[in-house]
Structure formats: structure tokens, C-alpha cells
Design a protein around this motif. Sequence first.
Motif, mmCIF file in Angstrom:
data_model
loop_
_atom_site.group_PDB
_atom_site.id
_atom_site.type_symbol
_atom_site.label_atom_id
_atom_site.label_comp_id
_atom_site.label_asym_id
_atom_site.label_seq_id
_atom_site.Cartn_x
_atom_site.Cartn_y
_atom_site.Cartn_z
ATOM 1 N N ARG A 1 0.825 -1.212 0.000
ATOM 2 C CA ARG A 1 0.000 0.000 0.000
ATOM 3 C C ARG A 1 0.859 1.263 0.000
ATOM 4 O O ARG A 1 0.467 2.270 -0.542
ATOM 5 C CB ARG A 1 -0.934 0.009 1.204
ATOM 6 C CG ARG A 1 -1.909 -1.134 1.241
ATOM 7 C CD ARG A 1 -3.184 -0.751 1.949
ATOM 8 N NE ARG A 1 -4.005 -1.913 2.232
ATOM 9 C CZ ARG A 1 -4.817 -2.480 1.349
ATOM 10 N NH1 ARG A 1 -4.914 -2.005 0.116
ATOM 11 N NH2 ARG A 1 -5.527 -3.523 1.680
ATOM 12 N N ASN B 1 -6.799 -1.288 -3.488
ATOM 13 C CA ASN B 1 -7.194 0.018 -2.953
ATOM 14 C C ASN B 1 -8.338 0.625 -3.768
ATOM 15 O O ASN B 1 -8.253 1.756 -4.248
ATOM 16 C CB ASN B 1 -5.986 0.972 -2.921
ATOM 17 C CG ASN B 1 -6.251 2.216 -2.090
ATOM 18 O OD1 ASN B 1 -7.272 2.332 -1.398
ATOM 19 N ND2 ASN B 1 -5.339 3.173 -2.163
ATOM 20 N N THR C 1 -11.076 1.742 -2.885
ATOM 21 C CA THR C 1 -11.672 2.939 -2.276
ATOM 22 C C THR C 1 -10.749 4.145 -2.427
ATOM 23 O O THR C 1 -11.072 5.230 -1.961
ATOM 24 C CB THR C 1 -11.956 2.692 -0.788
ATOM 25 O OG1 THR C 1 -10.800 2.070 -0.197
ATOM 26 C CG2 THR C 1 -13.148 1.764 -0.612
ATOM 27 N N ASN C 2 -9.555 3.939 -3.051
ATOM 28 C CA ASN C 2 -8.616 5.021 -3.369
ATOM 29 C C ASN C 2 -8.249 5.876 -2.144
ATOM 30 O O ASN C 2 -8.299 7.111 -2.180
ATOM 31 C CB ASN C 2 -9.191 5.920 -4.484
ATOM 32 C CG ASN C 2 -8.080 6.630 -5.243
ATOM 33 O OD1 ASN C 2 -6.923 6.199 -5.235
ATOM 34 N ND2 ASN C 2 -8.423 7.734 -5.881
ATOM 35 N N LYS D 1 -5.802 7.747 0.033
ATOM 36 C CA LYS D 1 -4.552 8.394 -0.408
ATOM 37 C C LYS D 1 -3.489 8.461 0.685
ATOM 38 O O LYS D 1 -2.305 8.597 0.382
ATOM 39 C CB LYS D 1 -4.851 9.796 -0.919
ATOM 40 C CG LYS D 1 -5.662 9.795 -2.208
ATOM 41 C CD LYS D 1 -5.777 11.203 -2.773
ATOM 42 C CE LYS D 1 -6.308 11.217 -4.191
ATOM 43 N NZ LYS D 1 -7.568 10.512 -4.381
ATOM 44 N N GLN E 1 -0.117 4.124 -2.297
ATOM 45 C CA GLN E 1 -0.302 3.815 -3.716
ATOM 46 C C GLN E 1 -1.768 4.079 -4.064
ATOM 47 O O GLN E 1 -2.666 3.657 -3.355
ATOM 48 C CB GLN E 1 0.007 2.325 -3.971
ATOM 49 C CG GLN E 1 1.465 1.962 -3.931
ATOM 50 C CD GLN E 1 2.047 1.844 -5.333
ATOM 51 O OE1 GLN E 1 1.446 2.292 -6.315
ATOM 52 N NE2 GLN E 1 3.227 1.245 -5.446
ATOM 53 N N PRO E 2 -2.015 4.747 -5.183
ATOM 54 C CA PRO E 2 -3.418 5.006 -5.550
ATOM 55 C C PRO E 2 -4.101 3.728 -5.998
ATOM 56 O O PRO E 2 -3.469 2.681 -6.136
ATOM 57 C CB PRO E 2 -3.282 5.985 -6.723
ATOM 58 C CG PRO E 2 -1.954 5.666 -7.323
ATOM 59 C CD PRO E 2 -1.069 5.220 -6.194
ATOM 60 N N ARG E 3 -5.385 3.863 -6.270
ATOM 61 C CA ARG E 3 -6.153 2.722 -6.781
ATOM 62 C C ARG E 3 -5.487 2.203 -8.048
ATOM 63 O O ARG E 3 -5.060 2.983 -8.897
ATOM 64 C CB ARG E 3 -7.571 3.195 -7.109
ATOM 65 C CG ARG E 3 -8.455 2.137 -7.771
ATOM 66 C CD ARG E 3 -9.670 2.786 -8.399
ATOM 67 N NE ARG E 3 -10.498 3.416 -7.386
ATOM 68 C CZ ARG E 3 -11.091 4.596 -7.534
ATOM 69 N NH1 ARG E 3 -10.914 5.298 -8.642
ATOM 70 N NH2 ARG E 3 -11.850 5.100 -6.590
ATOM 71 N N ASN E 4 -5.360 0.886 -8.154
ATOM 72 C CA ASN E 4 -4.909 0.363 -9.441
ATOM 73 C C ASN E 4 -5.629 -0.930 -9.773
ATOM 74 O O ASN E 4 -6.001 -1.692 -8.893
ATOM 75 C CB ASN E 4 -3.375 0.227 -9.488
ATOM 76 C CG ASN E 4 -2.871 -1.006 -8.778
ATOM 77 O OD1 ASN E 4 -3.078 -2.122 -9.221
ATOM 78 N ND2 ASN E 4 -2.198 -0.809 -7.665
#
Lengths: 247, 849
Positions: B303, B812, B814-815, B817, B837-840
Motif C-alpha cells: 500500500r 485500494n 476505495t482510493n 490516499k 499507492q493510488p487505486r490500481n
Amino acid sequence: MKKTLIIINFLMVLNVICAQEVYDFQYNISYDMYINFGHRVLNKAELFYSNTTSCYVYKPSQNYTSIAGAYEDDERSVAICDTATQTVWCDKATNEIIELSSAGDILIIDSIPAINWEIQDDMRDIDGFRCNKAKCKFRGRTYTAWFSLDIPCNWGPWKLHGLPGAILEAYDDTNEISFYATSIHRCKIQRTKADKNQYKQMTVKEYLHRFEGKFEEELKRGLSKTNPGLQIQVSKVKIRSIELEDE
Amino acid sequence: MNKFLIFFFFFFLHIHIWGQSIMGKVTDEQSQPLAYANVIVRLATDNTIVSFVQTDYKGEYVIDVGIGTWCVEFSLLSYEKTNFTITIGEQEIVCRDVVMLASSFLLDEVEIIPQLPIQIKNDTIAFNVSSFLRGNERVVEDVIKNLPGIGVSDNGIISVQGKEIEKVLLEGDDLLGKGYMLLTKGLNVMAVNQIEVINKYSENCLTKDIINSDKVALNLKLDESSKYQWIGMVNAAVGVKNKYDGHLNLLKVAKANKHYIIGHLNNIGNRIIDDLSWTLNQGSQVGLLVGIEDDAPDINLERYNFNNEKVISGSSIWHPTDKVKVEMNNSFSVDSRNRICGKSQTFNVDTHSFTHHLNKTVDSNIMEYAGGIKTNICLYESSMITTATHLLLKKNKLVGNSTFDEQNFCEDLNNKQTLVLQSINYTNRLAANNLLAINAIYRYQNLPQAYFVKDGGVATENLYQKTQTVQNNFEVSVGFVSNLSKLSKIHLSTNLLCQSSQFKTKLLMKEQSYIPFSNHVYGLSLIYTFRSKNLELRGGGDIEYQNVKMGNLIKSYIYPIPFISLDWKINSKHAVKTIWTLARKIPEWTECFPYSIRTSIDSKQIGSGQIDLLSNMVGSVEYQYGNWEDIFLANLKFSYIKDYLFYGVEQKLNSDYVETQYIPLKGREMYSISGNVDYYISPISTNIKLTGSIERVFSKYRIKNLGLFPYRYSSRRIGVSLKSVFQGIFNFDLGSAYHSTCNKMTHFRYEKIHTFGNLFLSLKRFKMELNGSSFYLKNNTQHQFSHYFFLDSEISYNIEPNVCTIFIRGNNLTNIKEYSKDIFNEISSTHIIYALQPRNILIGVEYRF
């Protein structure tokens, strides 16, 4: 007169011989049977079978005489292990399952239940035998069985019959009951089924109720002898058994 | 009219009942009916069983089928199997009589080895892998997590009943030492048939039944179909913003050799192994003095780890002859990492309080190589020589851009590490009851670090520093063990350790400081063991003479290190373990050397300048109720540590940094109580686990010019989790844990509530996994909890079972931050916020061969 006596005696002897039925078996599968009601007990079991009849015999592998008592608040639970040899006969010709305990005088007789097996897609190898998976609900438990079509055998361990191949592994979904085949042998064995007339006969349902009631009665009798002023209530006695229901 | 109605009723009823059917009669060659013969209907295309019946007492059968082509098979004991293929149309009823030929059944008498889910034999517990699969497992680590009593941490470290394992063997051989996660995170789960937990594990087979070991190891046993050929797995996934994750592993296990190759590259935060030096299996090494990365948060590494990692590793074992075994491994790794965090550190000293703010971005480039070769030679049946050579090379360049109390700085840290290990070991089982072991180890380590800070682009005078640690260790030990009788044995050994270290430090524009540090230890050890069926009692200890020299300071000590332990299986349900020891040791040389070293932009460290003999007493009692096969299992442990002399800290607060000096202090105590209960709820096929622990530390510290202060630390944890083991399409893991820690002197308290839920859906070839994790965090300076909710998911489809799978993975979702964490020590509390790490979302394919 003499002739008549001889004939009568002969018929009487014949009658005694015919009362005990003798069966020939060609194959024998050995099983490790585990019963786990709080403590895992290994039973050594043998399944003798022919096309029409089977005889399943099992007994704990050690002398379990443990009586475990556990306290929880005001409740006490007692576990008693049955150490006797149990025998289960199945005969398609008479459509009967007969269960006999060496420690008792009771014969439990039932018709051979029609188990509704569902064949699944899964397959796996057990020691070189290609096995299919099947599931069923029987007497209060859900069983999973792995059977091999390489060994034509309609009979299974205990009362788990009806699959088209020998069961090499079976267990219920609570892991309280499980069976594992350990060997398969050709044999020429004769076994004698006990005379039904010499035992008290009951159905499974009657047997379960009788056992529950008997134990509850004995417990009440014992507790009735405690000191005055001490109140003890007997809550429902729950018997843990392979068969949880009678159907 | 009624007759016609009845006729048509039964006519249509007949059609409704039968639809399509196959019926007939089975007889033998003499046309005698064959009762109770099996009749099995399979799909003609792939032999899947569709239905089956038995013939009745007249040899007749009827079986309902659908429209299509079927293979109908007949079998009966003492008769040859026979079959026919038939195509059935709509509402067609086919009659087929079959004649079966007599034949003696050719099945040989066979012994079957049952595949019990759990088998216990002496010190080994064997788990049958197929019994613990829930349908969503890919690699070995996934099924290890399902095994009762075994836990796997986020970085792949495996523990059994709370105890970390030594290694993971493959068919009895050690390929990767402590770096076993390269194997457990890479190997296809379907290649493994059984996983053994080996208690009392000893690497040297000659010491079996002579030397008691409390180590634990796992052994993976492969399925026969996975041996004698190359098997492997390749996995590739890509996502938006150039994200990728790729993995390849190859394995070959043959009778005389084993080979394992793994390659891994990703930039989604995964790290297959924390430290390549774990593959060397050579214990702890000297640590780094200077570091510019802050503590990691307590969430999954992927994360917050912004990386670009590439790892390749190869391990092989050869048996050129029956008496010789050669093990070799080489691993290489490069990575570019980035970490972003901001922290606020509040100091509470006496009646004063102030806060520093630091925002930092650290970029690091790491290059690492670890390799070694080990040879076992069996001289005779009862003696063996083992030699090992290992090399570790590491280079790490870190650049940190910081804003410290509104001033900008740039930190630059270059680390290098060279480690060479050479060992030789001779073991001789002199007789069935006696053992002689001689060990010699040489270790060389060189750790240069160059650290400087630019302020507004100019290197500052006080913030330019070069340090170098060079360490040479040479150790020899001779041990003799004798089994006096079946119940007792004596273990006698003597060892010599010669250790020499040099430490150099240079600050900008100042002379280089150099201090040699040497340590010679001579020891004698005597241990007596009494063992009966249910009880093991061990007692004894070491006597050591230590001569330590640091610059012109020389100290010598003679001291005993006694211990006693008891392991008692009271009966089949109850077991107790207890241990007590009085330990002594010299502090680490970094805690002794008298010079001030800059350890980060806001901290300095000075050693005590003395060489003190530290001592403590450790005692623990552990009680266990139940065993593996029981429905109810409980464990309770109590530990107590009393430090008679320990190294505490004296803190000096300056305007822009904290200076910490190690000082000897007396009287520190710690106790902890922990326990867990497992209960299997049969009606819902679910295991419920309750865990709890309490920890207290009573210590002290000093603040320069203000004196000695007490320090009280307290921690409480309680948790509950549910884990299902349904045999159907659905399974779940749910749980929640509350954890609070507190500095009772400053009244700083930190609380965390972690709740998680994992749902698994497995429907033939389609699988879905949903992982939710919720954190509520709060310290006593905040009025409400900070809440973070993470959601990950994966959906996969088996194009060909156990061969090819496609998947979509979302991390992630739910993004979230950022994530925060609070830590505290004697005089300060720190609130750190990490960038995540952002949503991927990745789409990938996995292929197994």
C-alpha cells in the motif's frame, strides 16, 4: 415311535442350523474410521462384501475407558466412549440393515436406506486409484465420499452404500466422522450373521430414544440421592452418535 | 369414456415420467439375470458421470437421461466390465439388453496409504494439502495460511504456534534458508501434496536423538506428477499508469538433484523478500547506524511501497555421489523505491512542550547480491563434514528531500555492505549415544556509510559525515554430548570467540576518529537433560570469561549463565512448559563507542564510552489445553523479564535535533500475558478464535540536566476472528481487534480498532475474492477517530483448470490516499502520515506447466 423321535430330532437340529445364516465374501476392504466427539478415536474397521451382502465390523483400536467431565458454569457434561465391537449387516435380498453391538442384547433392524448421492465433477488420485467425488445427506450429516470405479463395489463403510465404486475416503462436513481405506484384499471368508430371534429388535428411532431415556433416568436416580437442599436439574441429555436423525 | 380418460392420463403420464430413457436387462452368458449390477451413464465427450443405477433382482434397469450421446457402462464383481455408446433423441426410450461375461476380478491386493487431513507421527505433523484448499489458493503460501496453528505475516515469515520457523524444506532439502518466502510465494500450490511441520528440527541428521532442538521447520512434499520434470508458473499482469506485475518460477525435483529458479518484477508495491541476506541463513549481522527512512506503517507493504523491483534467484542441490551433497544459491535484486511521509513530533519535557514538523520524500536505489555454496560430505556412516562459503554485496543510495520546520534540506546517504562468511563443521557420532561436534566460523563485514545534508544547496559543516565499520569474527567451538541412559543425557561443550571490530568516523573538515574494539570470549557449557514419556527437564548453563578492549579501556568478566526448563505433557489434554534463565552480555559496540554520530537529520547518537556487563532474568510459563485434532484448543502464556543492568538513554534536546546517549541503568521490568482460544463450531463449519494480550514495561530514562525519570509503558490487545471451512462455493474470514498502547507518564494513548472481512466465492471455474479492511485510529490529542477503509478484490476464471487462468485484480478500490500512525517513546510522541499507492486495476494471465 423311535422313527418319529429321530425325525423330530433331525428337524430340530436342522432348524437350529438354519437359524444362523452363513455368508461367503470374496473381498475385504480395511478402513481407519475416526469418530471425533471432542476427542478423536480411531476405530479399526473391515468391510466384507459380495454382490448381495456386506458385513462392516468396527472397534476402537485402543481400550478407551475415559470418562471426561467438563465444568461450565453450573452444567456438567459427561462423555462415555463405547468400546464394544459393532457389526453392521446389509442384505439386498431381504432389504435389511442389521446392527449388532457385542456389548448389548439389542438388534437394530432397518430397511436399507436409499441414499441420494450427487456425483460432482471433481476427481483426484488416491494412491493410484482415480476417484470421483460424491455428496449426500444421510441421518443428519452431510457426507463427502471419494470412490473409485476401478473397484466395482456398491457397498461403503458403515452404511454409506449405493455408489458404483468402492469408497476410499469419506467424511462428514463437521469432521466428526471420517473413513479412510487402508487396504483391499481378495478373501474367501465366511461370516455368520446372528440369529435375530435371540435379540430384542428395534428400529433406529426406537433405539435412540431408548438410550437417551435410559441415561436420563439413571442420572436422575443418582442425583436424587444427593443431600437435601441441593437442587439439581437434569437438562436434556444429548447423545452424540454417528446417526443424528433417524431418517 | 372414463376408460379412455384413464388410458390417456397414463399415456401422457408415461411420456412425462420417462422423457428419454434407457432400459434393458443384464444377464450372464447362461441368460441368467444379474442382480445389483452397476449401470453408469457418462458423457461421451469427456466421460463425466451423469447418472447411475443398479439392476434390480430381475436384472432389469431403467435410467433417465437427457438428449445427447452417452456412454453406458456396466460393472459387477466377478464379471468383465462392458459398455455401449448411444445417441438419444427427444422423448426416445431405448431398450438395450446386455450380456456380461464372467471373469475373476483382476484387482491385486493393495495397501492404500490414506490421505488423512492431519497425520501425527512423533515430532512431525503432516497436513494433506487438498483437504485445506478452499478454491482460491494459487501459491503454497496461500494454503499455508489455511493450516491450523500456522500464521504468515505480510512479509512472508511463517510461524507455528507463535514460533518462527527456521526454514522451508523441499523434499527434505533446504534451498533458500531463511529466504524461503522466495519458494512459498512462488511455487504453484497444486504441485504440493503434503506439508509437514517438523518440531525439534535439526539440520544435522547425526544429532538426532542426541541434541534437543526447539526449532521448527516446514517440509513440502511434492505430488508425484510434479517430479522428474520442469514445472513452473508464469504470471503477467498490466494496469493503468504503466503498472505491471510479473512472476516466473521453475522447479525441477529429481532423485539426485533439485533446481529452483524464480524471477519477479513489479512496480505495484510488492516485495517478494525483505532482505536477500536471509537466503544466506547466517544469523544477524551488524546493523546500519544512519537511516533517513522513517518507521514503516502497520499496513500491507504494497500500500505504501512505491517501487520498481526486479529479483532473480537460482538455487540448486546436487548429489554427485551418495556421500556428497552440494547446495548453491545466487540471488540478485535491484529496486528503486520512493517513500513519502510527513511527521509531527511533540516533545514533553518537564513542564515544556514543543513540536517539530518534518515532511520528507525519500528516493532510494538498491542493488544487492547474495550467493553461497555449501558442501556436505559423509566421511563414514557416523561422521560428516560441512563447509559453507557465503558472500553478500549491497549498495544503496538514498536521497531525501525534506522540509524541517519550514526549512528545506536535501539528505544524501550512500550505504555499502560487504559480508563474507566461511564456516566448517565436523560431526562424529562416536557411538549410538555419543556425539562430537567441532565448528569454526570466520566472518568479515565492511559497512561504509557516507551521509551529508545540503542546506539551500550547500553542504553544512555539521552535517557531513563518513563512517565505516569493519568487523572480523572468528569463532571455534567443540561440543560433546552423551546419552547417559534412555532417560537422561549430558551435553558438554567449550567455545572460543574472537571478535575484532574497527570503527572510523570523519566529519567534514575534522580529523578522522578511529577506535578499535575487540572482544575475546571463552566459554564452557554443561547441560543435563532428563526425559521420560511425558516429561522433559533440562538444566545447566554456561560459564564465560570475556575480555573486552575499546581503545585504551580494557575490561574482563567471568560470569555464569544458568537456565532450567520443563516440558510436561500432563495427559492427552493438558501440557505445561516453563523456562527460566539468567542472561549476561556485553552491549553492542555501537552502544559503547564514545563519539557522537549523526543518525538522521533530526537525531544524534553517542555511546556510553564504557563496557558494562548487562544482565537480566527471563522466566516464562505456558499452558496448553487440547491438541490439533480436538475441537477446542486453548493456550495461555505468561512472561517476565527483569533487567538488573541495562542500557537506557539520556536525551539532550537541542533546537533542531535530539541527542541520545546510551547509559547504564538499573532495574527495568517487563511482563506480558497472552492467550488464545480456538473452538470449532460444527453446525456452521466455522472456527472461532479469541486472542488477547497485556504487556507492561517499568523502566527509566534520563534527560540531560534534569535527572532521572520513570517510564511506564502499557499495551492491551483483544481480538476475535471467524474462519469458515465450508465444502461448498462460499467461505469467509471475519475478525476484529482492539489495540491500545499508552505512556503512563505523559498520558499519551494510542488506540486502534482493526476490522477485516474476506469473502471467497468459488463456482467451478469462476472465483472471486473480496478483501475489506477497516482501521479506526485515535490518539488522546484527537477528538475523534481517523477512519481508513481499504478494499481489494480479484476475479479469476480458469480457462483450463490448473493450467491457465485469467484474472482482474483491483487494489485500494476505495482510493485511500494516505494513512497515519502514532508512535511514542519516553519523551516524545510522533504522528506520521504516509502517502499510499493510488487505486490500481490489473488485468493478467497465469499459466502453469
